[in-house]
Design an enzyme around this catalytic site. Structure first.
Site, PDB file in Angstrom:
ATOM      1  N   GLU A   1      35.505  28.004  25.432  1.00 15.60           N
ATOM      2  CA  GLU A   1      34.222  27.800  26.112  1.00 15.60           C
ATOM      3  C   GLU A   1      33.108  28.359  25.231  1.00 15.60           C
ATOM      4  O   GLU A   1      33.285  29.349  24.517  1.00 15.60           O
ATOM      5  CB  GLU A   1      34.214  28.447  27.512  1.00 15.60           C
ATOM      6  CG  GLU A   1      33.009  27.979  28.310  1.00 15.60           C
ATOM      7  CD  GLU A   1      33.094  28.219  29.820  1.00 15.60           C
ATOM      8  OE1 GLU A   1      34.034  28.894  30.279  1.00 15.60           O
ATOM      9  OE2 GLU A   1      32.191  27.720  30.525  1.00 15.60           O
TER      10      GLU A   1
ATOM     11  N   HIS B   1      40.427  30.896  31.668  1.00 17.10           N
ATOM     12  CA  HIS B   1      39.686  30.135  32.639  1.00 17.10           C
ATOM     13  C   HIS B   1      39.699  28.634  32.356  1.00 17.10           C
ATOM     14  O   HIS B   1      39.295  27.828  33.187  1.00 17.10           O
ATOM     15  CB  HIS B   1      38.262  30.728  32.651  1.00 17.10           C
ATOM     16  CG  HIS B   1      37.136  29.882  33.071  1.00 17.10           C
ATOM     17  ND1 HIS B   1      36.006  29.663  32.317  1.00 17.10           N
ATOM     18  CD2 HIS B   1      36.959  29.176  34.219  1.00 17.10           C
ATOM     19  CE1 HIS B   1      35.166  28.893  32.977  1.00 17.10           C
ATOM     20  NE2 HIS B   1      35.705  28.581  34.122  1.00 17.10           N
TER      21      HIS B   1
ATOM     22  N   HIS C   1      33.887  39.559  28.385  1.00 16.18           N
ATOM     23  CA  HIS C   1      32.602  39.831  29.057  1.00 16.18           C
ATOM     24  C   HIS C   1      32.634  41.236  29.642  1.00 16.18           C
ATOM     25  O   HIS C   1      33.656  41.648  30.211  1.00 16.18           O
ATOM     26  CB  HIS C   1      32.358  38.874  30.231  1.00 16.18           C
ATOM     27  CG  HIS C   1      32.211  37.441  29.846  1.00 16.18           C
ATOM     28  ND1 HIS C   1      31.138  36.962  29.141  1.00 16.18           N
ATOM     29  CD2 HIS C   1      32.997  36.363  30.092  1.00 16.18           C
ATOM     30  CE1 HIS C   1      31.273  35.649  28.965  1.00 16.18           C
ATOM     31  NE2 HIS C   1      32.401  35.267  29.534  1.00 16.18           N
TER      32      HIS C   1
ATOM     33  N   HIS D   1      26.795  28.330  34.430  1.00  9.23           N
ATOM     34  CA  HIS D   1      27.174  27.073  35.083  1.00  9.23           C
ATOM     35  C   HIS D   1      27.195  27.172  36.615  1.00  9.23           C
ATOM     36  O   HIS D   1      28.193  26.910  37.278  1.00  9.23           O
ATOM     37  CB  HIS D   1      28.429  26.414  34.506  1.00  9.23           C
ATOM     38  CG  HIS D   1      29.658  27.260  34.297  1.00  9.23           C
ATOM     39  ND1 HIS D   1      30.244  27.968  35.295  1.00  9.23           N
ATOM     40  CD2 HIS D   1      30.415  27.452  33.201  1.00  9.23           C
ATOM     41  CE1 HIS D   1      31.319  28.565  34.826  1.00  9.23           C
ATOM     42  NE2 HIS D   1      31.434  28.277  33.556  1.00  9.23           N
TER      43      HIS D   1
ATOM     44  N   HIS E   1      39.534  31.551  23.484  1.00  7.41           N
ATOM     45  CA  HIS E   1      38.971  30.686  24.535  1.00  7.41           C
ATOM     46  C   HIS E   1      37.860  29.840  23.927  1.00  7.41           C
ATOM     47  O   HIS E   1      36.958  30.367  23.279  1.00  7.41           O
ATOM     48  CB  HIS E   1      38.447  31.577  25.671  1.00  7.41           C
ATOM     49  CG  HIS E   1      37.899  30.839  26.850  1.00  7.41           C
ATOM     50  ND1 HIS E   1      38.174  29.518  27.109  1.00  7.41           N
ATOM     51  CD2 HIS E   1      37.080  31.256  27.853  1.00  7.41           C
ATOM     52  CE1 HIS E   1      37.546  29.154  28.218  1.00  7.41           C
ATOM     53  NE2 HIS E   1      36.878  30.181  28.683  1.00  7.41           N
TER      54      HIS E   1
ATOM     55  N   ASP F   1      30.498  30.097  25.406  1.00  5.73           N
ATOM     56  CA  ASP F   1      30.004  31.470  25.367  1.00  5.73           C
ATOM     57  C   ASP F   1      30.828  32.309  24.387  1.00  5.73           C
ATOM     58  O   ASP F   1      30.409  33.396  23.999  1.00  5.73           O
ATOM     59  CB  ASP F   1      29.991  32.113  26.767  1.00  5.73           C
ATOM     60  CG  ASP F   1      31.245  31.874  27.570  1.00  5.73           C
ATOM     61  OD1 ASP F   1      31.927  30.874  27.330  1.00  5.73           O
ATOM     62  OD2 ASP F   1      31.549  32.698  28.440  1.00  5.73           O
TER      63      ASP F   1
ATOM     64  N   TYR G   1      32.613  38.161  39.732  1.00  3.38           N
ATOM     65  CA  TYR G   1      33.094  37.329  38.622  1.00  3.38           C
ATOM     66  C   TYR G   1      34.362  36.582  39.035  1.00  3.38           C
ATOM     67  O   TYR G   1      34.494  35.373  38.799  1.00  3.38           O
ATOM     68  CB  TYR G   1      33.372  38.220  37.401  1.00  3.38           C
ATOM     69  CG  TYR G   1      33.768  37.455  36.171  1.00  3.38           C
ATOM     70  CD1 TYR G   1      32.808  37.016  35.264  1.00  3.38           C
ATOM     71  CD2 TYR G   1      35.099  37.144  35.913  1.00  3.38           C
ATOM     72  CE1 TYR G   1      33.170  36.296  34.145  1.00  3.38           C
ATOM     73  CE2 TYR G   1      35.462  36.420  34.801  1.00  3.38           C
ATOM     74  CZ  TYR G   1      34.501  35.998  33.912  1.00  3.38           C
ATOM     75  OH  TYR G   1      34.859  35.278  32.804  1.00  3.38           O
TER      76      TYR G   1
ATOM     77  N   ASP H   1      38.420  35.749  29.204  1.00  5.50           N
ATOM     78  CA  ASP H   1      37.651  35.829  30.463  1.00  5.50           C
ATOM     79  C   ASP H   1      38.285  36.769  31.501  1.00  5.50           C
ATOM     80  O   ASP H   1      37.570  37.355  32.321  1.00  5.50           O
ATOM     81  CB  ASP H   1      37.529  34.433  31.096  1.00  5.50           C
ATOM     82  CG  ASP H   1      36.405  33.610  30.502  1.00  5.50           C
ATOM     83  OD1 ASP H   1      35.582  34.169  29.751  1.00  5.50           O
ATOM     84  OD2 ASP H   1      36.341  32.404  30.785  1.00  5.50           O
TER      85      ASP H   1
HETATM   86 FE1  FEO Z   1      35.339  30.615  30.336  1.00  7.43          FE
HETATM   87 FE2  FEO Z   1      33.503  33.326  29.231  1.00  7.43          FE
HETATM   88  O1  FEO Z   1      34.080  31.523  29.274  1.00  7.43           O
END
Ligand code: FEO
Length: 402
Positions: free
Chosen positions: A84, A148, A228, A28, A82, A86, A195, A167
């Site tokens: 989101e 996040h 991640h 994004h 989370h 991903d 990041y 995250d």
């Molecule tokens: Fe806020 Fe890795 O997604």
């Protein structure tokens, strides 16, 4: 027969069963030149539990890694830390394949998942501080709203003293090394800072509160397993200290000069400003938006004390590259900066005033008059640019010492 994909053991009861995305280059708006990983974890408790899933196209890789440890049908619970995509992109498909007894998310997460995947099976909301029994061990939850997203939460496995941090403490780095201690510290620090700057920065005040809240839990933590990048089983104090430092946003004796130029006039001005700053003992980064990416700029701004911005005027506006980076920076809310604006123009010259307005909207204190020049700067104008550099340097030193 050998498996193509295998799980990797993280601790006594936990396996990494995520996916490596070697080719993702945009997150994004954040450029990710080194790819990423989407980390999912399998807790081999009496009630086997999957923590998070992966981006939709990586479902098969995650399922293959799970199968290397256990028959997926034996998974009883899925926890979504989370929403989101991903981390939840393949959740509906994973639910269909695994058929878990229950799926858990935070109270906001349960709603958010429903808003994303309208026909998803019921998600059970868990509250901040709630404890889920996995039979022979337990999982504790801590809401981390806005780190996040509003739905975000940490899960903690006391049996292994392991924090699933989604995250937080993650980085976009595709590697086959699963642990941070297998990767050079300089790489980790750069990727973690990038990041933080591109994802976490606007929530810095919330990060400070979350760090306090985490300390207050008294949870002993041996491993931090983010969603991640690599898993932290050493240097936990270092990564926590970096988060504390970045969240505090204490400015350093560093200036970032960000500009875009049409025919090198604004560039000459940027160079004169930079030379004077450096001579005054300020670390300087000159970044032409004709070449740099917005993500690299925010990485440099993370520990800067001054942001000086310049643009030629194009069709009564700032150059589009500057509009891009200023919009991005404004959203990421860097704090405690001083600033100034400069630029060249052909006839109307709106760009410098527009840049000043953006700096003000970003709550950046403008500490010197702008420098504007019609067409090409002569020596007198370049000396004015040097004065701008000197003034910003003096103000910066006054504020942070040195
Ligand atoms: Fe806020 Fe890795 O997604």
């Amino acid at each position: 027969m050998e498996n193509i994909y295998n799980a990797i053991k993280v601790s006594e009861h936990v396996y990494w069963v995520g996916a490596i995305d070697w080719t993702v280059r945009d997150f994004h708006g954040y450029t990710t030149p080194h790819g990423s990983t989407y980390n999912a974890y399998l807790v081999m408790a009496e009630n086997i539990t999957l923590i998070d899933t992966v981006k939709a196209p990586f479902l098969d890789e995650m399922m293959a890694r799970i199968k290397s440890v256990v028959d997926p049908a034996k998974i009883k619970y899925i926890v979504s830390n989370h929403s989101e995509m991903d981390h939840s992109g393949c959740l509906p498909q994973a639910i269909n394949l695994i058929k878990p007894e229950k799926v858990f998310a935070s109270t906001v997460g349960a709603k958010t998942l429903k808003e994303h995947f309208h026909d998803i099976s019921a998600i059970i909301p868990v509250k901040d501080g709630e404890v889920l029994s996995l039979g022979n061990m337990e999982l504790r939850f801590m809401e981390t709203r806005m780190i996040h997203w509003p739905d975000s939460m940490f899960s903690y496995l006391p049996a292994d003293e392991l924090l699933f941090s989604q995250d937080a403490f993650g980085m976009h780095l595709a590697t086959l090394e699963r642990f941070a201690d297998e990767i050079p510290w300089a790489t980790l620090e750069y990727e973690e800072a990038t990041y933080y700057a591109n994802i976490v920065l606007p929530y810095s005040p919330i990060v400070l509160k979350a760090l306090q809240k985490l300390t207050a839990t008294g949870w002993p933590i041996k491993i931090i397993a983010p969603d991640h990048g690599p898993i932290w089983r050493q240097d936990l104090d270092k990564i926590l200290a970096l988060y504390q430092k970045w969240a505090t946003q204490m400015p350093e004796k560093k200036a970032v000069v960000v500009y875009a130029t049409m025919w090198h006039s604004t560039e000459k001005m940027a160079e004169a400003i930079g030379e004077a700053l450096a001579e005054a003992g300020i670390r300087v980064k000159l970044m032409s938006m004709n070449e740099f990416h917005r993500s690299e700029v925010v990485y440099e701004v993370l520990n800067a004390g001054a942001l000086i911005v310049g643009s030629s005027t194009l069709n009564n506006n700032i150059l589009p590259q500057m509009a891009d980076v200023m919009t991005y920076l404004k959203g990421l809310k860097p704090a405690n900066l001083i600033g100034a604006a400069f630029g060249s123009y052909g006839w109307s010259g709106e760009a410098v005033g527009d840049l000043q307005e953006i700096l003000k909207a970003m709550k950046i204190e403008i500490v010197t008059e702008p420098v504007k020049v019609k067409n090409v700067p002569d020596e007198a104008v370049l000396l004015q640019c040097r004065e701008m550099g000197k003034k910003v340097a003096a103000e910066l030193k006054k504020r942070i010492g040195g």
